[in-house]
Design a protein around this motif. Structure first.
Motif, mmCIF file in Angstrom:
data_model
loop_
_atom_site.group_PDB
_atom_site.id
_atom_site.type_symbol
_atom_site.label_atom_id
_atom_site.label_comp_id
_atom_site.label_asym_id
_atom_site.label_seq_id
_atom_site.Cartn_x
_atom_site.Cartn_y
_atom_site.Cartn_z
ATOM 1 N N VAL A 163 0.852 -1.190 0.000
ATOM 2 C CA VAL A 163 0.000 0.000 0.000
ATOM 3 C C VAL A 163 0.884 1.235 0.000
ATOM 4 N N VAL A 186 -1.272 -1.311 -4.083
ATOM 5 C CA VAL A 186 -2.521 -0.561 -4.037
ATOM 6 C C VAL A 186 -2.198 0.864 -3.588
ATOM 7 N N CYS A 188 -3.544 4.438 -2.369
ATOM 8 C CA CYS A 188 -4.697 5.128 -1.789
ATOM 9 C C CYS A 188 -4.427 6.626 -1.796
ATOM 10 N N LYS A 206 -3.368 0.445 -9.433
ATOM 11 C CA LYS A 206 -4.584 0.170 -8.661
ATOM 12 C C LYS A 206 -4.793 1.347 -7.717
ATOM 13 N N LEU A 208 -7.201 3.714 -5.170
ATOM 14 C CA LEU A 208 -8.345 3.921 -4.297
ATOM 15 C C LEU A 208 -8.389 5.402 -3.925
ATOM 16 N N ALA A 222 -7.935 1.431 2.710
ATOM 17 C CA ALA A 222 -7.058 0.321 2.337
ATOM 18 C C ALA A 222 -7.477 -0.961 3.043
ATOM 19 N N TYR A 225 -10.408 -2.488 1.313
ATOM 20 C CA TYR A 225 -9.995 -3.132 0.071
ATOM 21 C C TYR A 225 -9.470 -4.538 0.327
ATOM 22 N N LYS A 229 -10.771 -8.544 -0.485
ATOM 23 C CA LYS A 229 -9.966 -9.465 -1.269
ATOM 24 C C LYS A 229 -9.782 -10.822 -0.578
#
Length: 230
Positions: A163, A186, A188, A206, A208, A222, A225, A229
């Motif tokens: 992240v 990911v 954010c 990816k 967010l 996060a 998310y 998953k």
């Protein structure tokens, strides 16, 4: 544990909050904010009925001037939510309207129909959203730069993060100057402007967007998310 990078320093309370969700937290600064020396006499030239703040740095470096704090009394004050709004409240400034990002704030300024001229307290790097939309609506717009944002480039991090938290378009630029977004990472973003900047730079990232502009909200986004998953 999932490795999380914050592209700005977080306070100990926020770091502890992230760790409570089993994030392994690293903080690194990719921008530097420094105040600009500006003459208080410049405010005598502004007969604006409103003032807009889009960053907590803007609040700080504007209202640290006694003349500015007196000048803002009686004005319609518009603010981005989160830290910017909190900083205004801490300084006993009444805020007419808040919004999650600059685009929503601009719409709020127009919809309240209380503004004929607005002073935007800002940094040297700013989005043109406020200026363009307000001028289209017939509202006079004047920027006042009270701080400079400088990119910290060349800071390379070897770790691969699950992240990454991005807090500004400038922070995106600073990070990407020496780093890449890995396929599984990911990202954010604190708001739509930052997300748009990252999307243009890394189309396949990816991304967010936090529902509220705060580190805590970004961490929770996060978490949501990764829960989905699992």
């Amino acid at each position: 544990m999932i490795k999380l990078l914050s592209t700005k320093n977080l306070d100990e309370k926020t770091i502890a909050y992230a760790k409570s969700f089993r994030f392994d937290v690293t903080c690194a600064e990719f921008i530097e904010v420094t105040p600009v020396v500006w003459e208080e006499s410049v405010l005598k030239n502004f007969v604006c009925d409103s003032v807009a703040f889009t960053s907590s740095s803007g609040v700080k470096y504007f209202l640290d001037h006694p003349v500015a704090k007196e000048w803002v009394k009686g004005k319609n004050v518009f603010s981005i939510a989160g830290k910017t709004y909190d900083e205004l409240l801490n300084r006993d400034i009444n805020v007419l309207s808040t919004a999650e990002d600059s685009q929503a704030m601009t719409e709020g300024v127009i919809e309240t129909n209380a503004t004929r001229c607005i002073l935007h307290v800002c940094g040297n790097i700013r989005l043109d959203t406020l200026e363009l939309k307000l001028k289209q609506a017939g509202i006079e717009y004047y920027p006042l730069v009270v701080y400079n944002t400088t990119l910290i480039t060349g800071l390379h991090l070897d770790d691969e993060f699950g992240v990454i938290l991005f807090f500004s378009p400038s922070g995106v630029d600073g990070f990407l100057s020496a780093n890449q977004i890995h396929e599984k990472t990911v990202c954010c973003c604190i708001g739509n402007a930052t997300a748009s900047k990252l999307r243009r730079a890394v189309p396949n990232a990816k991304i967010l967007v936090s529902p509220f502009p705060s580190p805590k909200s970004m961490i929770e986004r996060a978490v949501t998310y990764f829960d989905r998953k699992l």
